[in-house]
Design a protein around this motif. Sequence first.
Motif, PDB file in Angstrom:
ATOM      1  N   ASP A 221       0.858  -1.179   0.000  1.00 12.75           N
ATOM      2  CA  ASP A 221       0.000   0.000   0.000  1.00 12.75           C
ATOM      3  C   ASP A 221       0.893   1.227   0.000  1.00 12.75           C
ATOM      4  O   ASP A 221       1.598   1.494   0.972  1.00 12.75           O
ATOM      5  CB  ASP A 221      -0.913  -0.007   1.239  1.00 12.75           C
ATOM      6  CG  ASP A 221      -1.968   1.083   1.180  1.00 12.75           C
ATOM      7  OD1 ASP A 221      -1.821   2.025   0.380  1.00 12.75           O
ATOM      8  OD2 ASP A 221      -2.950   0.989   1.940  1.00 12.75           O
ATOM      9  N   THR A 223      -0.068   4.259  -0.019  1.00 13.61           N
ATOM     10  CA  THR A 223      -0.785   5.449   0.459  1.00 13.61           C
ATOM     11  C   THR A 223      -0.654   5.674   1.956  1.00 13.61           C
ATOM     12  O   THR A 223      -1.117   6.694   2.464  1.00 13.61           O
ATOM     13  CB  THR A 223      -2.279   5.349   0.104  1.00 13.61           C
ATOM     14  OG1 THR A 223      -2.862   4.241   0.819  1.00 13.61           O
ATOM     15  CG2 THR A 223      -2.479   5.133  -1.389  1.00 13.61           C
ATOM     16  N   GLU A 230       5.545   4.487   1.196  1.00  9.55           N
ATOM     17  CA  GLU A 230       4.905   5.723   0.734  1.00  9.55           C
ATOM     18  C   GLU A 230       5.946   6.782   0.405  1.00  9.55           C
ATOM     19  O   GLU A 230       5.816   7.533  -0.573  1.00  9.55           O
ATOM     20  CB  GLU A 230       3.930   6.212   1.799  1.00  9.55           C
ATOM     21  CG  GLU A 230       3.040   7.369   1.357  1.00  9.55           C
ATOM     22  CD  GLU A 230       3.636   8.738   1.685  1.00  9.55           C
ATOM     23  OE1 GLU A 230       3.139   9.741   1.130  1.00  9.55           O
ATOM     24  OE2 GLU A 230       4.587   8.793   2.489  1.00  9.55           O
TER      25      GLU A 230
END
Length: 260
Positions: A221, A223, A230
Amino acid sequence: MFEPITDLSEARILISNDDGINAPGIKLLEEVALTLTDDVWVIAPEGEQSGAGHSLTLHSPLRYRKVKERHYAVDGTPTDAVLLGVNRLVEDRRPTLLLSGVNRGANIGDDVTYSGTIAAAIEGTLLGVQSMALSQVFRHPDPLPWDTARSHAADVIRRCCAAGWARNVAINVNFPNCGPDEVKGVEVVRQGKRKLGDHLIERHDPRGRPYVWIGPARNEDTTVVGTDIEAVHRNVIAVTPLCVDLTHQPTMLSLKQVFS
């Protein structure tokens, strides 16, 4: 705490990796280290040891060869190379700083538990040497942006060493997949979550027997703010302190209540 090092010119730097003694990343890291001090040693595995983790060779003898002055190849794991380097091959005085890398590809999220690059830095930490792992993110089949690590590594190393850190911590640095002029800064972030090994490719050999490749796909992920994943996704250099003490204190306290 490791004492802050504000001047690396008198430091002794030991370099290792998991991509092997002839990997382009280790040559790049030696080039960077020589801008910091002229006392640089390179001791690394003979060949690629990616995914070796923090493994030791216990059931066969370790052999090493002198490649040239202050350069040795070890026919073992990254951990073996650092162990021999610190305790046997580096002469006269111990290294001041261990640098592992520059790895061909990211070491973010759950990668750190498999990575031989990280393991070399962890071994250095366990041996009482300030240690950093450095990796260059890229996406296959694009070319590796080695110039990003080449341009920014020395500054990151200097700034981390000037701050100092705890003796049970190794510093993990990931350079983003972009050109050196596209880097949007340096951030200290936590380890994110991405898992290698969920993509298994099963095939059959000419005799009909099955075999499996562990594929490159990862679940991640990009985000979650404040993670290494990230950060590099935003073209930021990610700096993550990794603690070699794996004890989870909150769970330890709750279990003490159960068994008291």
